[in-house]
Design a protein around this motif. Sequence first.
Motif, mmCIF file in Angstrom:
data_model
loop_
_atom_site.group_PDB
_atom_site.id
_atom_site.type_symbol
_atom_site.label_atom_id
_atom_site.label_comp_id
_atom_site.label_asym_id
_atom_site.label_seq_id
_atom_site.Cartn_x
_atom_site.Cartn_y
_atom_site.Cartn_z
ATOM 1 N N ARG A 62 0.827 -1.204 0.000
ATOM 2 C CA ARG A 62 0.000 0.000 0.000
ATOM 3 C C ARG A 62 0.865 1.260 0.000
ATOM 4 O O ARG A 62 0.593 2.221 -0.720
ATOM 5 C CB ARG A 62 -0.923 -0.023 1.218
ATOM 6 N N SER A 69 2.306 1.776 -3.361
ATOM 7 C CA SER A 69 1.309 2.334 -4.273
ATOM 8 C C SER A 69 1.148 3.830 -4.042
ATOM 9 O O SER A 69 1.007 4.606 -4.992
ATOM 10 C CB SER A 69 -0.037 1.618 -4.082
ATOM 11 N N SER A 126 2.211 7.007 -6.776
ATOM 12 C CA SER A 126 1.080 7.718 -7.369
ATOM 13 C C SER A 126 1.562 8.650 -8.473
ATOM 14 O O SER A 126 2.689 9.146 -8.436
ATOM 15 C CB SER A 126 0.338 8.523 -6.294
ATOM 16 N N ASP A 172 -4.042 5.520 -2.225
ATOM 17 C CA ASP A 172 -3.466 4.901 -3.417
ATOM 18 C C ASP A 172 -4.457 4.756 -4.557
ATOM 19 O O ASP A 172 -4.076 4.307 -5.649
ATOM 20 C CB ASP A 172 -2.884 3.528 -3.061
ATOM 21 N N LYS A 173 -5.732 5.132 -4.356
ATOM 22 C CA LYS A 173 -6.745 5.012 -5.398
ATOM 23 C C LYS A 173 -7.178 6.353 -5.968
ATOM 24 O O LYS A 173 -7.527 6.443 -7.144
ATOM 25 C CB LYS A 173 -7.980 4.275 -4.856
ATOM 26 N N ALA A 225 -13.404 7.129 -5.877
ATOM 27 C CA ALA A 225 -12.283 6.267 -6.247
ATOM 28 C C ALA A 225 -11.498 5.847 -5.013
ATOM 29 O O ALA A 225 -11.005 4.715 -4.927
ATOM 30 C CB ALA A 225 -11.374 6.985 -7.235
ATOM 31 N N GLN A 237 -10.787 4.666 -1.180
ATOM 32 C CA GLN A 237 -11.464 3.732 -0.273
ATOM 33 C C GLN A 237 -11.678 4.430 1.065
ATOM 34 O O GLN A 237 -10.951 4.205 2.044
ATOM 35 C CB GLN A 237 -10.625 2.463 -0.119
#
Length: 288
Positions: free
Chosen positions: A103, A106, A110, A154-155, A257, A259
């Motif tokens: 995580r 990630s 980015s 990360d999203k 997007a 979480q």
Amino acid sequence: MDTIFARGPSLLSRLILASLLSLLLIILDHRLDSFSTVRVYLNSLVSPLQYMANLPGQMLNQASSAVTTQRELLEQNARLTQQNILMSEEVQRFNLLKKENDRLRSLLGSPVRPGMRKIVAELMAVDNNPYSHQVVINKGTINGVYEGQPVLDDKGIVGQVMQVGTTTSRVLLIADVTHGVPVRIVRNDVRLVASGSGQLSRLSVNHVPHSTDIREGDILVSSGLGHVFPEGYPVGEVTAVIRDETRPFALIRAKPAAQLERLKHLLLLWPDDAPREPVIDRGQTTDV
């Protein structure tokens, strides 16, 4: 009184005779090897007796070995069971560390523009107010955090910093009803505003004319307008488009997007026009 049987040679005579006979046999066997065949037969005759004499000892040894082997197996089984439990705990811990490491990788990977400063923050607390979606992170003014700073996971976009303390900061999530993000549709560059709905799993896109080209599955990214969120970061995905002609605008819903319900590590960004050095309020001594 006379004995029934006649008296034979004396014991001394018998001993001397037996000794001479034995000496003679030893000399003959050493010189002529004449008793080798006899020895073979005698050994063959005595062998069963030797086996029978050794049998109790062998049985005792085998029984003792069986008892020892069983005890060793039980001890080894207990030891291996304990090691298995310890290894299982370590595997679970390593899996958790691996997931957190993935995580963090990630986050650090980015798609930030070259030269943009960024640091990783960790979630400390979640606001219990059901009408407000805010979280507290472990970074503050000593780290250069400022009000209005964009926050990601990360999203995609998580929200922005609304209050800053010395070592902690409070972040307003994009799902909060008071929050809005200027966005654009990746497919056609139509610009809109995504607002919080009060639910972590849903965003609302308000004041969209019925004629606007927007579809389910369209990806929404930050447009860069408003000078808060840099352009091009994921905000959400359109999940519903309801065009009711009795209403002045279409009803658009989107899924964030980021979480938002599973936040742990967050990424703080410093756009080009953001403060580059920590801004510490000398009169501020308490954290958020």
